[in-house]
Write an enzyme that holds these catalytic residues in place. Structure first.
Site, short mmCIF file in Angstrom:
data_model
loop_
_atom_site.label_atom_id
_atom_site.label_comp_id
_atom_site.label_asym_id
_atom_site.label_seq_id
_atom_site.Cartn_x
_atom_site.Cartn_y
_atom_site.Cartn_z
N ASP A 183 -10.72 10.10 -6.22
CA ASP A 183 -10.35 8.71 -6.01
C ASP A 183 -8.92 8.63 -6.48
O ASP A 183 -8.64 8.62 -7.68
CB ASP A 183 -11.24 7.79 -6.86
CG ASP A 183 -10.96 6.33 -6.56
OD1 ASP A 183 -9.77 5.99 -6.39
OD2 ASP A 183 -11.90 5.55 -6.48
N HIS A 184 -7.99 8.64 -5.53
CA HIS A 184 -6.60 8.88 -5.95
C HIS A 184 -6.07 7.76 -6.85
O HIS A 184 -5.09 7.95 -7.55
CB HIS A 184 -5.69 9.15 -4.75
CG HIS A 184 -5.26 7.94 -4.00
ND1 HIS A 184 -6.06 7.31 -3.08
CD2 HIS A 184 -4.11 7.21 -4.06
CE1 HIS A 184 -5.41 6.27 -2.59
NE2 HIS A 184 -4.23 6.18 -3.16
N HIS A 246 -11.54 2.50 -5.10
CA HIS A 246 -10.38 2.30 -5.98
C HIS A 246 -10.51 1.08 -6.89
O HIS A 246 -10.31 1.17 -8.09
CB HIS A 246 -9.10 2.14 -5.16
CG HIS A 246 -8.91 3.19 -4.12
ND1 HIS A 246 -9.27 4.50 -4.31
CD2 HIS A 246 -8.38 3.15 -2.87
CE1 HIS A 246 -8.95 5.20 -3.23
NE2 HIS A 246 -8.42 4.40 -2.34
C1 BG6 Z 1 -6.58 4.81 0.76
C2 BG6 Z 1 -7.03 3.90 1.84
O1 BG6 Z 1 -7.67 5.32 0.04
O2 BG6 Z 1 -5.71 4.11 -0.13
C3 BG6 Z 1 -5.85 3.34 2.59
O3 BG6 Z 1 -7.88 4.60 2.75
C4 BG6 Z 1 -4.88 2.69 1.65
O4 BG6 Z 1 -6.27 2.42 3.59
C5 BG6 Z 1 -4.54 3.62 0.50
O5 BG6 Z 1 -3.71 2.38 2.39
C6 BG6 Z 1 -3.74 2.91 -0.55
O6 BG6 Z 1 -3.27 3.82 -1.49
P1 BG6 Z 1 -1.90 3.61 -2.24
O7 BG6 Z 1 -1.81 4.75 -3.18
O8 BG6 Z 1 -0.83 3.59 -1.20
O9 BG6 Z 1 -2.03 2.29 -2.93
#
Ligand code: BG6
Length: 457
Positions: A183-184, A246
């Site tokens: 989960d980045h 997230h």
């Molecule tokens: C991803 C989603 O997990 O996270 C995307 O699938 C989204 O739709 C992205 O744009 C957002 O990540 P960050 O790091 O740009 O906030």
């Protein structure tokens, strides 16, 4: 952080090597770790995919991509690319996985690398059964000779039932500690700093409850639309795409109790308890009162959601959601947590906002006929990462003219280092075997259990 000595010699295998994620995130993250000497000096990467190309052709294509991002680094890029190899295989065919095993064995022997392998599944979710299974069938889940770990990208399942089934399936052949559900958001520095902010400072914790907090807002606004991801997004929508993973994970960290220890087991236990305590809505009235969804419209220059590539003209998929959650436990009784996210909003910004209660008696605000002064803590996840505290202060001079003033801290003042992208941190942690910042099986299921009824509604 100098972790080089702790990372054992290893090989990373990327399934879906020619895909977008690999090109945009994984390879640049690995290259950056390589440049910072944060990887073991005995590290190789095998790109695996359907296309039949040679090691050399793979290196050239990666090098061309990296060159676009770092045009002045041709010798570092070349050094990095010397560590790359390629294996073509049809991932849908069980019998093809022996090719990966043979390639690993050959490289391990030639470069004297221990039998430590990290498999990165950057593939369509339909392969999350097949690939781990087929790897295990050729013995590539065997921990007796070195680590064998799997990173799995989101979405992990499409609802609680499918996530449960997938977990059950994976856990037949792998131990939980071999599985890294990415989960980045958890890899973002600012999200990790929440743990430090809350548990390394004595002064905030006594305020961190329903006695003094009026409401909490957690939001991730994006200015981009769905780009070229219509096929995926239309099946998903904002609730599954952002809230299920997230934002609920973030909520877990904001609301958790202090863990018994700062280790993966204890931290993940506490975030799980928060998720399990979220109030479930069951009636239409509860949903109506607590959930709002929307879809973006077009303008003279931009498409509406329904005009995007791959989206049906009558699609009802939500690109925006605002949800009000309550955590039914002692600490948070009746404090609303507003969770919001959407695409094509005015500005890209993700924040956690803690709004404190007004003073019990509006002493100074009475003078200016205000209900109270904002006591607010904003934790900016991105961009312009930082923390801001807003409180009332008196204007110099006669009387009690009072203003809301800010005290702020920006990461850019704190360090001249760039904030490392989430994938760098997460890949490094997976190589170290630290799964604190990865979602545990029970937490993933708990998150789906929260979002399934919302999706249904
Ligand atoms: C991803 C989603 O997990 O996270 C995307 O699938 C989204 O739709 C992205 O744009 C957002 O990540 P960050 O790091 O740009 O906030």
């Amino acid at each position: 952080m100098n972790v080089q000595h702790e990372i054992k010699s290893h090989i990373i295998v990327i399934f879906g090597a020619s895909g977008d994620l690999s090109k945009r995130m994984l390879i640049p993250a690995m290259y950056s770790l390589f440049k910072q000497n944060l990887l073991s000096n005995k590290q190789l990467i095998i790109g695996a995919g359907r296309t039949e190309i040679s090691d050399e052709a793979y290196r050239q294509s990666v090098s061309a991509d990296l060159f676009k991002i770092c045009p002045d680094e041709s010798s570092e890029i070349k050094n990095f690319c010397d560590h790359l190899f390629y294996q073509a295989l049809d991932t849908s065919k069980e019998e093809e996985y022996i090719k990966i095993k043979s390639k690993l064995e050959a490289l391990q022997a030639e470069y004297k690398i221990d039998d430590n392998v990290l498999f990165y599944l950057s593939t369509p979710p339909s392969l999350y059964y097949k690939i781990p299974d087929a790897l295990a069938n050729v013995g590539l889940n065997d921990r007796s000779t070195g680590f064998k770990r799997i990173i799995i990208e989101k979405p992990f399942g499409s609802d609680e039932k499918s996530a449960r089934e997938l977990n059950k399936h994976l856990l037949k052949k792998y131990r939980e500690k071999q599985i890294f559900r990415i989960d980045h958001y958890l890899g973002k520095e600012t999200v990790q700093n929440l743990l430090v902010f809350r548990f390394a400072n004595a002064m905030f914790e006594p305020l961190w409850n329903s006695n003094l907090i009026d409401n909490v807002q957690i939001y991730a606004n994006e200015s981009i639309g769905i780009e070229n991801r219509g096929g995926y997004y239309d099946q998903s929508g904002a609730v599954k795409d952002m809230v299920q993973n997230h934002l609920l994970q973030l909520l877990g960290i904001v609301a958790m109790e202090p863990p018994a220890k700062m280790d993966s087991y204890s931290i993940r236990n506490e975030t799980l308890k928060v998720l399990q305590s979220l109030r479930r809505y069951t009636t239409d009235q509860e949903f109506d009162e607590n959930i709002v969804v929307g879809q973006y419209l077009g303008s003279s220059t931009e498409n509406s959601y329904r005009e995007e590539k791959g989206i049906g003209k009558d699609s009802n998929t939500e690109t925006y959601v605002a949800a009000r959650f309550f955590i039914d436990n002692w600490r948070w009784h009746d404090v609303p947590f507003y969770v919001r996210t959407g695409k094509r909003l005015e500005k890209r910004v993700s924040e956690v906002v803690i709004n404190f209660k007004n003073t019990p008696h509006p002493f100074f605000s009475k003078v200016q006929e205000k209900e109270g002064y904002k006591n607010q803590l904003v934790i900016r996840i991105q961009p312009d990462e930082g923390i801001k505290l807003t409180f009332a202060a008196k204007e110099p001079g006669t009387g009690f003219k009072t203003h809301e003033m800010d005290m702020s801290f920006f990461y850019s003042d704190f360090t001249n280092k760039n904030i490392p992208p989430a994938y760098e941190r997460l890949i490094l942690d997976a190589l170290l075997g630290d799964n604190t910042l990865f979602a545990r099986n029970d937490a993933v299921e708990a998150c789906w259990a929260i979002t399934d009824p919302i999706v249904e509604y």
